[in-house]
Design a protein around this motif. Sequence first.
Motif, PDB file in Angstrom:
ATOM      1  N   UNK D  36       0.834  -1.211   0.000  1.00 27.32           N
ATOM      2  CA  UNK D  36       0.000   0.000   0.000  1.00 27.32           C
ATOM      3  C   UNK D  36       0.864   1.255   0.000  1.00 27.32           C
ATOM      4  N   UNK D  37       1.927   1.254   0.807  1.00 30.13           N
ATOM      5  CA  UNK D  37       2.820   2.429   0.861  1.00 30.13           C
ATOM      6  C   UNK D  37       3.488   2.651  -0.491  1.00 30.13           C
ATOM      7  N   UNK D  38       4.051   1.568  -1.062  1.00 28.86           N
ATOM      8  CA  UNK D  38       4.716   1.706  -2.357  1.00 28.86           C
ATOM      9  C   UNK D  38       3.742   2.189  -3.418  1.00 28.86           C
ATOM     10  N   UNK D  39       2.507   1.638  -3.412  1.00 29.10           N
ATOM     11  CA  UNK D  39       1.484   2.055  -4.381  1.00 29.10           C
ATOM     12  C   UNK D  39       1.162   3.537  -4.203  1.00 29.10           C
ATOM     13  N   UNK D  40       1.038   3.971  -2.945  1.00 32.84           N
ATOM     14  CA  UNK D  40       0.677   5.372  -2.688  1.00 32.84           C
ATOM     15  C   UNK D  40       1.776   6.318  -3.165  1.00 32.84           C
ATOM     16  N   UNK D  41       3.046   5.915  -2.987  1.00 36.04           N
ATOM     17  CA  UNK D  41       4.161   6.752  -3.449  1.00 36.04           C
ATOM     18  C   UNK D  41       4.183   6.791  -4.974  1.00 36.04           C
ATOM     19  N   UNK D  42       3.943   5.638  -5.576  1.00 36.09           N
ATOM     20  CA  UNK D  42       3.882   5.535  -7.044  1.00 36.09           C
ATOM     21  C   UNK D  42       2.826   6.496  -7.582  1.00 36.09           C
ATOM     22  N   UNK D  43       1.677   6.507  -6.932  1.00 37.31           N
ATOM     23  CA  UNK D  43       0.554   7.347  -7.325  1.00 37.31           C
ATOM     24  C   UNK D  43       0.946   8.830  -7.296  1.00 37.31           C
ATOM     25  N   UNK D 117      -0.158  15.627  -0.459  1.00 35.04           N
ATOM     26  CA  UNK D 117      -0.062  14.161  -0.513  1.00 35.04           C
ATOM     27  C   UNK D 117       1.380  13.709  -0.674  1.00 35.04           C
ATOM     28  N   UNK D 118       2.214  14.582  -1.239  1.00 34.08           N
ATOM     29  CA  UNK D 118       3.612  14.207  -1.447  1.00 34.08           C
ATOM     30  C   UNK D 118       4.305  13.910  -0.119  1.00 34.08           C
ATOM     31  N   UNK D 119       3.738  14.476   0.965  1.00 39.48           N
ATOM     32  CA  UNK D 119       4.296  14.200   2.292  1.00 39.48           C
ATOM     33  C   UNK D 119       4.297  12.714   2.584  1.00 39.48           C
ATOM     34  N   UNK D 120       3.411  12.027   1.865  1.00 43.50           N
ATOM     35  CA  UNK D 120       3.263  10.591   2.055  1.00 43.50           C
ATOM     36  C   UNK D 120       4.575   9.839   1.817  1.00 43.50           C
ATOM     37  N   UNK D 121       5.475  10.431   1.031  1.00 51.61           N
ATOM     38  CA  UNK D 121       6.768   9.792   0.765  1.00 51.61           C
ATOM     39  C   UNK D 121       7.483   9.474   2.070  1.00 51.61           C
ATOM     40  N   UNK D 122       7.176  10.273   3.107  1.00 54.48           N
ATOM     41  CA  UNK D 122       7.819  10.032   4.408  1.00 54.48           C
ATOM     42  C   UNK D 122       7.436   8.661   4.975  1.00 54.48           C
ATOM     43  N   UNK D 123       6.262   8.163   4.547  1.00 53.58           N
ATOM     44  CA  UNK D 123       5.845   6.841   5.017  1.00 53.58           C
ATOM     45  C   UNK D 123       6.826   5.765   4.564  1.00 53.58           C
ATOM     46  N   UNK D 124       7.591   6.072   3.508  1.00 58.86           N
ATOM     47  CA  UNK D 124       8.598   5.112   3.037  1.00 58.86           C
ATOM     48  C   UNK D 124       9.564   4.746   4.154  1.00 58.86           C
ATOM     49  N   UNK D 125       9.727   5.662   5.110  1.00 57.45           N
ATOM     50  CA  UNK D 125      10.625   5.371   6.231  1.00 57.45           C
ATOM     51  C   UNK D 125      10.152   4.139   6.989  1.00 57.45           C
TER      52      UNK D 125
END
Lengths: 274, 274, 274, 274
Positions: D36-43, D117-125
């Motif tokens: 889900x995280x990878x998909x959200x970053x891809x999006x 939404x780009x802040x979501x990239x932080x979830x990659x951590x």
Amino acid sequence: MIDSVKKRSWKEHLHEIIYEADTKEGKFFDIVLLIAILASVMLVMLESIDSFDLKFHTSLNIGEWIITILFTIEYTLRVVSIKKPFKYIFSFYGVVDFLSTIPMYLSLIFIGSQGLVALRALRLLRVFRILKLARYIGASNKLLFALRSSSAKIAVFLFFVLIICIILGTIMYMIEGAENGFTNIPKSIYWAIVTLTTVGFGDIAPQTALGQLIASAIMILGYSIIAIPTGIVSAEMTKKDSDIDTNTQSCPACLKEKHIEKAVFCYHCGSTLN
Amino acid sequence: MIDSVKKRSWKEHLHEIIYEADTKEGKFFDIVLLIAILASVMLVMLESIDSFDLKFHTSLNIGEWIITILFTIEYTLRVVSIKKPFKYIFSFYGVVDFLSTIPMYLSLIFIGSQGLVALRALRLLRVFRILKLARYIGASNKLLFALRSSSAKIAVFLFFVLIICIILGTIMYMIEGAENGFTNIPKSIYWAIVTLTTVGFGDIAPQTALGQLIASAIMILGYSIIAIPTGIVSAEMTKKDSDIDTNTQSCPACLKEKHIEKAVFCYHCGSTLN
Amino acid sequence: MIDSVKKRSWKEHLHEIIYEADTKEGKFFDIVLLIAILASVMLVMLESIDSFDLKFHTSLNIGEWIITILFTIEYTLRVVSIKKPFKYIFSFYGVVDFLSTIPMYLSLIFIGSQGLVALRALRLLRVFRILKLARYIGASNKLLFALRSSSAKIAVFLFFVLIICIILGTIMYMIEGAENGFTNIPKSIYWAIVTLTTVGFGDIAPQTALGQLIASAIMILGYSIIAIPTGIVSAEMTKKDSDIDTNTQSCPACLKEKHIEKAVFCYHCGSTLN
Amino acid sequence: MIDSVKKRSWKEHLHEIIYEADTKEGKFFDIVLLIAILASVMLVMLESIDSFDLKFHTSLNIGEWIITILFTIEYTLRVVSIKKPFKYIFSFYGVVDFLSTIPMYLSLIFIGSQGLVALRALRLLRVFRILKLARYIGASNKLLFALRSSSAKIAVFLFFVLIICIILGTIMYMIEGAENGFTNIPKSIYWAIVTLTTVGFGDIAPQTALGQLIASAIMILGYSIIAIPTGIVSAEMTKKDSDIDTNTQSCPACLKEKHIEKAVFCYHCGSTLN
């Protein structure tokens, strides 16, 4: 050490506060100085930003004068509290301290000399001195020790790099010439350094096929020989660490430092350490 | 060694002065040569700066002739004092010495050949030779030893880097094409080397998405594999240093060096070392 | 091994020549192949230079056809001499060999497909294979061994670098935006990789103060973490080298390599090794 | 551990699934979250590409809402299943999770807030956290251990680099001035960092002879001192690895991790670990 403090004159007491960090007052002085230096550098930075300087010119100017007065007091105290003032005045830190204090006074006489306040950035070097006093510098000491014991090898390496850059820069000047940006040999040597160190600004770049071939060789050379300083320091770091304990005192007579913990006399001039 | 000197001819004496550094005169000769080489390179640099050359053209020209005459004398003495002159003349240093001396004479016949004086920068390589003679080169010797014993691995590494650059350069040429600055394959390979070695001039940069993706891969590759030469040299450096003592003599017959201290005969040609 | 050769069929003999390098013919085949590959890559390079292609178009075309015919013969022999041809055809090297051979034939039908000859550069990878056969690759083996045993750590490191670049690239896109060259997130990530790996093309550079602050952080991060792969490989290199002797045979049935010297059966499929 | 699971409430069961990875469900949850995280970053990446966003705006928007709802559910479950919710909510990961979920809801009220939404990239951590649970992280653990034990030395090094950059940046500002691109001191410091770390964008480059001389010194300094962090980490890596086994549980009361395998009580707050 705490016992002997009581009998000393105010000069000796001042010396301990300013030049050392073993006492409470000494540590407090160092922290205040640290903050003053950082504030003064911050001020210089803000002044250099035109849009900021336009808005807050008066506040910045007041700040400058506060810093200048503080530094003047510190400088005077440093000169007064030491046994041999000229030793301090003509030492590296003495000159830097003087240059950091004088520009505002000069600006009263010569317009424009205010630009010299930027020299104050050199006072940041004192940060290393102050921090040295703190206890957590075991790490830093080990680093310095490893660097010092590998300095001969690194000097040879740097000398080699420089000679190579001079030779390659000269060759590139002959190949590329002024029409491709290699206007003279010093500039070509500058380009060779930019390339060998893998910085690669791109303000000057070879245009001829032969020039690009030699540039490739320089790059691969630079990419490979970076292994040398790294190897030197790695080898040094894997060695055992030395364990000599030195304290933060500096001799009141000759300014020498690195006295062994509990030393009573200066190892250099024989003066009593207080 | 000092005893045997007395009986030798002036040729042998000259050989010892010029090619070795064990005697007082030898060391003096080396220092004078070092200064002359540095001065000659300085001169070439200054000439290359147009504004400087315009002002001091005559002085620079006189300087050039002084250097040329000094180098001519040195070259003649080198040829005369050696047993097998052609061995010196066609050696690398022999050729460099010749090329450093000839341009000014040529400029009398062919106008413009003066530009070749820059070749003189190659004489800087002799600096390494001269310094080798000095005593403090323990550090340099250890460096060289570590480099030499890891040279096979580093050669394999460089070969690998080169092949990778050729492949990646060709692929980038196919992807980006001439319209994005990758005008031909050699230029693309040049770009791949610029990128892999992390120099990154920026004179050529990928514009397409796929090109930037591959460029990213090249950069991360380059960033990672720099660990390899570093690891090799580090490993070599942590090993014990070798302790064979060699002196600075060079054989008067075959020019070979690195004779073991106190050697009487050349290990290569069997001639007597004086 | 030499005894058993006599009884084998021509297929087995051919297999040994083409896929191995223990015999005289095998070594000769490898050297010829090496030269052919280098020549073919050279040809592709020369073709890509417009000025050169215009002058020597016919000669280059003839060269292309000679290389193509040689590669066709080699490809056919490879397919014929192996027990399970499809294993070779669909292996990585099989596909590369096919792609290196086909473009000239395709160019007879589809105009323009000649551009694909550049794919031939991939054949350079076979150079590593061929060289592996030579004896002097002790150095290379040790390198590979150190790399392989540290590959897990390096993978973790690269994964970390990539995640960091995605996060930082996204943040920079939000800060700088399209007006400063950070047109979209993938491009920003590309920039982050360019910066973290210390390549620094300069085609995109942050313009805002905050962007430059973060860029500084990325640079210092990239400058520091390069220590990690270096440390990994250095540590691996200082370990003892393994001493398992493998030979250059490849199994005629399953193509597996790295058989222990003197092995009689393939460790993977159990076929007899000849 | 498996026995005690049966008696626990659904909250404790949920806690184990979400915060740990020892059970089958826990591992499954982690994998779904990772995707889900990878998909959200891809999006987010695809949305940032204008040409792509124009074509598939509706699909991307639907994808955004699916991800947002999934993240909302996850966030709610995380808050519900923990004993002290505020500890999670105000932890770093809690804040990041919240910021990754909220932008789409905000976009209903404030137009334009969708850019967050780009802040979501932080979830990659969180990827690092999830991966930590997997077994093959021996390599990663050793890396982290080496980094942690050398962090003091590296901090001293980075501090040194920063001070040097401030001083050199200020000096370059005085030498080059605004007319050569060094418009203010912070920008000059940025340039010094770009140069010292060997990135070398080339957007700002020294033009005066003195500036280029100092730039050369900075480059050679940067090229040499990279040996220091490398040496530190290399030395740390060659040391023996520590062998304490920790498991992937986190305390349900205080969120602390790194419990020793088979621990029954939390080492920090004394709560029972389930």
